[in-house]
Design a protein around this motif. Structure first.
Motif, PDB file in Angstrom:
ATOM      1  N   VAL A  41      -4.017 -11.539  -0.293  1.00  0.00           N
ATOM      2  CA  VAL A  41      -4.143 -11.167  -1.694  1.00  0.00           C
ATOM      3  C   VAL A  41      -5.014  -9.923  -1.874  1.00  0.00           C
ATOM      4  CG1 VAL A  41      -6.170 -12.615  -2.169  1.00  0.00           C
ATOM      5  CG2 VAL A  41      -4.509 -12.156  -3.997  1.00  0.00           C
ATOM      6  N   ARG A  42      -5.761  -9.552  -0.851  1.00  0.00           N
ATOM      7  CA  ARG A  42      -6.591  -8.349  -0.983  1.00  0.00           C
ATOM      8  C   ARG A  42      -5.750  -7.093  -1.203  1.00  0.00           C
ATOM      9  NH1 ARG A  42      -9.951  -6.831   4.242  1.00  0.00           N
ATOM     10  NH2 ARG A  42     -10.124  -4.911   3.049  1.00  0.00           N
ATOM     11  N   GLU A  43      -4.438  -7.157  -0.915  1.00  0.00           N
ATOM     12  CA  GLU A  43      -3.574  -6.020  -1.192  1.00  0.00           C
ATOM     13  C   GLU A  43      -3.556  -5.703  -2.692  1.00  0.00           C
ATOM     14  OE1 GLU A  43       0.407  -6.962   0.082  1.00  0.00           O
ATOM     15  OE2 GLU A  43       0.650  -8.582  -1.377  1.00  0.00           O
ATOM     16  N   LEU A  44      -3.783  -6.718  -3.518  1.00  0.00           N
ATOM     17  CA  LEU A  44      -3.796  -6.493  -4.964  1.00  0.00           C
ATOM     18  C   LEU A  44      -5.002  -5.658  -5.389  1.00  0.00           C
ATOM     19  CD1 LEU A  44      -2.668  -9.985  -6.327  1.00  0.00           C
ATOM     20  CD2 LEU A  44      -1.278  -7.937  -5.925  1.00  0.00           C
ATOM     21  N   ASP A  45      -6.112  -5.777  -4.675  1.00  0.00           N
ATOM     22  CA  ASP A  45      -7.273  -4.933  -4.963  1.00  0.00           C
ATOM     23  C   ASP A  45      -6.922  -3.463  -4.715  1.00  0.00           C
ATOM     24  OD1 ASP A  45      -8.831  -7.152  -5.600  1.00  0.00           O
ATOM     25  OD2 ASP A  45      -9.493  -7.414  -3.530  1.00  0.00           O
ATOM     26  N   CYS A  46      -6.188  -3.216  -3.624  1.00  0.00           N
ATOM     27  CA  CYS A  46      -5.739  -1.845  -3.344  1.00  0.00           C
ATOM     28  C   CYS A  46      -4.852  -1.332  -4.470  1.00  0.00           C
ATOM     29  CB  CYS A  46      -4.978  -1.795  -2.024  1.00  0.00           C
ATOM     30  SG  CYS A  46      -5.971  -2.167  -0.554  1.00  0.00           S
ATOM     31  N   ALA A  47      -3.935  -2.179  -4.926  1.00  0.00           N
ATOM     32  CA  ALA A  47      -3.014  -1.773  -5.991  1.00  0.00           C
ATOM     33  C   ALA A  47      -3.774  -1.425  -7.263  1.00  0.00           C
ATOM     34  CB  ALA A  47      -1.999  -2.884  -6.254  1.00  0.00           C
ATOM     35  N   GLN A 181      -5.849   3.606   1.424  1.00  0.00           N
ATOM     36  CA  GLN A 181      -5.761   2.962   0.113  1.00  0.00           C
ATOM     37  C   GLN A 181      -4.733   1.827   0.093  1.00  0.00           C
ATOM     38  OE1 GLN A 181      -4.911   6.721  -2.051  1.00  0.00           O
ATOM     39  NE2 GLN A 181      -6.818   6.351  -3.136  1.00  0.00           N
ATOM     40  N   THR A 182      -4.282   1.396   1.254  1.00  0.00           N
ATOM     41  CA  THR A 182      -3.266   0.347   1.345  1.00  0.00           C
ATOM     42  C   THR A 182      -3.752  -0.803   2.215  1.00  0.00           C
ATOM     43  OG1 THR A 182      -2.170   1.266   3.320  1.00  0.00           O
ATOM     44  CG2 THR A 182      -1.468   2.121   1.189  1.00  0.00           C
ATOM     45  N   TRP A 183      -3.084  -1.932   2.080  1.00  0.00           N
ATOM     46  CA  TRP A 183      -3.336  -3.075   2.965  1.00  0.00           C
ATOM     47  C   TRP A 183      -1.992  -3.647   3.374  1.00  0.00           C
ATOM     48  CZ3 TRP A 183      -7.263  -4.819   5.664  1.00  0.00           C
ATOM     49  CH2 TRP A 183      -7.169  -6.073   6.265  1.00  0.00           C
ATOM     50  N   THR A 184      -1.791  -3.834   4.663  1.00  0.00           N
ATOM     51  CA  THR A 184      -0.503  -4.270   5.190  1.00  0.00           C
ATOM     52  C   THR A 184      -0.573  -5.628   5.882  1.00  0.00           C
ATOM     53  OG1 THR A 184       0.240  -1.984   5.484  1.00  0.00           O
ATOM     54  CG2 THR A 184       1.363  -3.655   6.788  1.00  0.00           C
ATOM     55  N   CYS A 185      -1.688  -5.947   6.508  1.00  0.00           N
ATOM     56  CA  CYS A 185      -1.810  -7.139   7.348  1.00  0.00           C
ATOM     57  C   CYS A 185      -1.541  -8.416   6.562  1.00  0.00           C
ATOM     58  CB  CYS A 185      -3.213  -7.177   7.960  1.00  0.00           C
ATOM     59  SG  CYS A 185      -3.487  -8.576   9.067  1.00  0.00           S
ATOM     60  N   TYR A 186      -0.800  -9.337   7.179  1.00  0.00           N
ATOM     61  CA  TYR A 186      -0.507 -10.614   6.544  1.00  0.00           C
ATOM     62  C   TYR A 186      -1.724 -11.526   6.489  1.00  0.00           C
ATOM     63  CZ  TYR A 186       4.563  -9.863   6.403  1.00  0.00           C
ATOM     64  OH  TYR A 186       5.818  -9.404   6.112  1.00  0.00           O
ATOM     65  N   ASN A 187      -2.720 -11.266   7.329  1.00  0.00           N
ATOM     66  CA  ASN A 187      -3.964 -12.021   7.275  1.00  0.00           C
ATOM     67  C   ASN A 187      -4.919 -11.306   6.317  1.00  0.00           C
ATOM     68  OD1 ASN A 187      -3.672 -14.183   9.434  1.00  0.00           O
ATOM     69  ND2 ASN A 187      -3.156 -12.353  10.607  1.00  0.00           N
ATOM     70  N   ARG A 189      -8.152 -11.002   6.256  1.00  0.00           N
ATOM     71  CA  ARG A 189      -9.516 -10.935   6.773  1.00  0.00           C
ATOM     72  C   ARG A 189     -10.127  -9.552   6.536  1.00  0.00           C
ATOM     73  NH1 ARG A 189      -6.861 -14.196  11.009  1.00  0.00           N
ATOM     74  NH2 ARG A 189      -6.619 -12.376  12.362  1.00  0.00           N
ATOM     75  N   GLU A 190     -11.349  -9.361   7.017  1.00  0.00           N
ATOM     76  CA  GLU A 190     -12.064  -8.113   6.776  1.00  0.00           C
ATOM     77  C   GLU A 190     -11.337  -6.922   7.387  1.00  0.00           C
ATOM     78  OE1 GLU A 190     -14.846  -5.606   5.207  1.00  0.00           O
ATOM     79  OE2 GLU A 190     -14.607  -7.755   4.812  1.00  0.00           O
ATOM     80  N   LYS A 191     -10.812  -7.113   8.591  1.00  0.00           N
ATOM     81  CA  LYS A 191     -10.047  -6.066   9.260  1.00  0.00           C
ATOM     82  C   LYS A 191      -8.600  -6.521   9.436  1.00  0.00           C
ATOM     83  CE  LYS A 191     -13.880  -4.191  12.024  1.00  0.00           C
ATOM     84  NZ  LYS A 191     -14.333  -3.854  13.406  1.00  0.00           N
ATOM     85  N   ALA A 192      -7.699  -5.560   9.570  1.00  0.00           N
ATOM     86  CA  ALA A 192      -6.306  -5.890   9.881  1.00  0.00           C
ATOM     87  C   ALA A 192      -6.238  -6.469  11.290  1.00  0.00           C
ATOM     88  CB  ALA A 192      -5.437  -4.647   9.771  1.00  0.00           C
ATOM     89  N   TYR A 217      -8.909  -2.152  12.747  1.00  0.00           N
ATOM     90  CA  TYR A 217      -8.175  -3.277  13.312  1.00  0.00           C
ATOM     91  C   TYR A 217      -9.075  -4.143  14.191  1.00  0.00           C
ATOM     92  CZ  TYR A 217      -3.730  -1.418  11.666  1.00  0.00           C
ATOM     93  OH  TYR A 217      -2.702  -0.968  10.866  1.00  0.00           O
ATOM     94  N   GLU A 218      -8.728  -5.413  14.259  1.00  0.00           N
ATOM     95  CA  GLU A 218      -9.468  -6.336  15.133  1.00  0.00           C
ATOM     96  C   GLU A 218      -9.192  -6.058  16.603  1.00  0.00           C
ATOM     97  OE1 GLU A 218      -9.369 -10.126  12.007  1.00  0.00           O
ATOM     98  OE2 GLU A 218      -8.127 -10.144  13.807  1.00  0.00           O
ATOM     99  N   VAL A 219      -8.015  -5.515  16.876  1.00  0.00           N
ATOM    100  CA  VAL A 219      -7.650  -5.132  18.252  1.00  0.00           C
ATOM    101  C   VAL A 219      -7.421  -3.635  18.284  1.00  0.00           C
ATOM    102  CG1 VAL A 219      -6.613  -7.374  18.777  1.00  0.00           C
ATOM    103  CG2 VAL A 219      -5.178  -5.553  17.867  1.00  0.00           C
ATOM    104  N   SER A 220      -7.507  -3.052  19.455  1.00  0.00           N
ATOM    105  CA  SER A 220      -7.335  -1.607  19.572  1.00  0.00           C
ATOM    106  C   SER A 220      -5.926  -1.208  19.180  1.00  0.00           C
ATOM    107  CB  SER A 220      -7.616  -1.142  21.000  1.00  0.00           C
ATOM    108  OG  SER A 220      -8.943  -1.447  21.347  1.00  0.00           O
ATOM    109  N   ALA A 221      -5.826  -0.210  18.337  1.00  0.00           N
ATOM    110  CA  ALA A 221      -4.505   0.272  17.880  1.00  0.00           C
ATOM    111  C   ALA A 221      -3.864   1.128  18.950  1.00  0.00           C
ATOM    112  CB  ALA A 221      -4.672   1.075  16.597  1.00  0.00           C
TER     113      ALA A 221
END
Length: 221
Positions: A41-47, A181-187, A189-192, A217-221
């Motif tokens: 739901v944090r994607e809504l904050d970005c919107a 300014q976007t959020w994509t991760c389905y989780n 959490r603090e990081k994608a 990201y939580e893991v190296s991109a």
């Protein structure tokens, strides 16, 4: 026909690009977001932030009361979000029952109210393997229905239907967009997470364009 469109704006990178693409094409935009109980739901904050900065009219509709008829998905229920690529069968766990039909129906009602000629949403070619409600046949038939559902015809359009996420990102880069300014991760959490299908596809898009994703990201991109 008017020069106004309603853009279903989740706050993710596809709808973020679509919102700016519509403005670049000369349309007046009304942005419409939905809280359907998604864990990200944090994607809504970005919107909200983006629309505030742009001065775009923005409504967030709370439809969490419909959770009982949209349950059983890893995005809305207590089910682990699968990891891997969208084309893997496990990604079917991320399908929210009838989501796009519900959201497009509500957006069509808003389009009539806002005197908009069409509803735009960010379905694209990469969604076809897993999501039935992002496929061309679904969009054609929703368009046909929504054009006759009211006295005022409203079109249903997916301008990125023939594009993959890499091509969508290329369009956004052409427009000079800031994807922090976007959020994509389905989780949520603090990081994608960097492992769910949405993160994997996003990272592939940035790699294909030879640019670095600004998200942490939580893991190296």
């Amino acid at each position: 026909m008017t020069d106004t469109v309603v853009v279903i704006y989740s706050g993710g990178m596809d709808s973020f690009t679509l919102l700016h693409h519509a403005r670049a094409c000369g349309y007046r935009v009304h942005a419409l977001s939905f809280n359907y109980g998604q864990r990200h739901v944090r994607e809504l904050d970005c919107a909200r932030d983006v629309c505030r900065d742009l001065g775009v009219p923005h409504k967030v509709i709370d439809i969490r009361a419909m959770a009982e008829v949209m349950s059983g998905s890893a995005l809305t229920s207590d089910i682990d979000v699968p990891e891997g690529h969208y084309e893997e069968d496990s990604m079917k766990a991320t399908v929210v029952p009838n989501r796009n039909m519900i959201l497009l129906s509500l957006a069509t009602g808003y389009a009539v109210t806002a005197d908009a000629s069409a509803v735009w949403f960010g379905a694209h070619g990469g969604d076809h393997a897993i999501y039935p409600d992002c496929r061309p046949e679904f969009i054609r038939k929703m368009d046909a229905v929504c054009r006759i559902a009211n006295y005022e015809p409203v079109g249903i359009e997916a301008p990125f239907m023939a594009m993959d996420k890499g091509a969508i990102l290329a369009r956004g880069l052409e427009l000079g967009l800031d994807y922090s300014q976007t959020w994509t991760c389905y989780n949520g959490r603090e990081k994608a997470c960097g492992r769910c299908g949405s993160c994997v596809e996003r990272l592939e898009a940035f790699a294909a364009n030879g640019v670095t994703d600004p998200l942490d990201y939580e893991v190296s991109a």
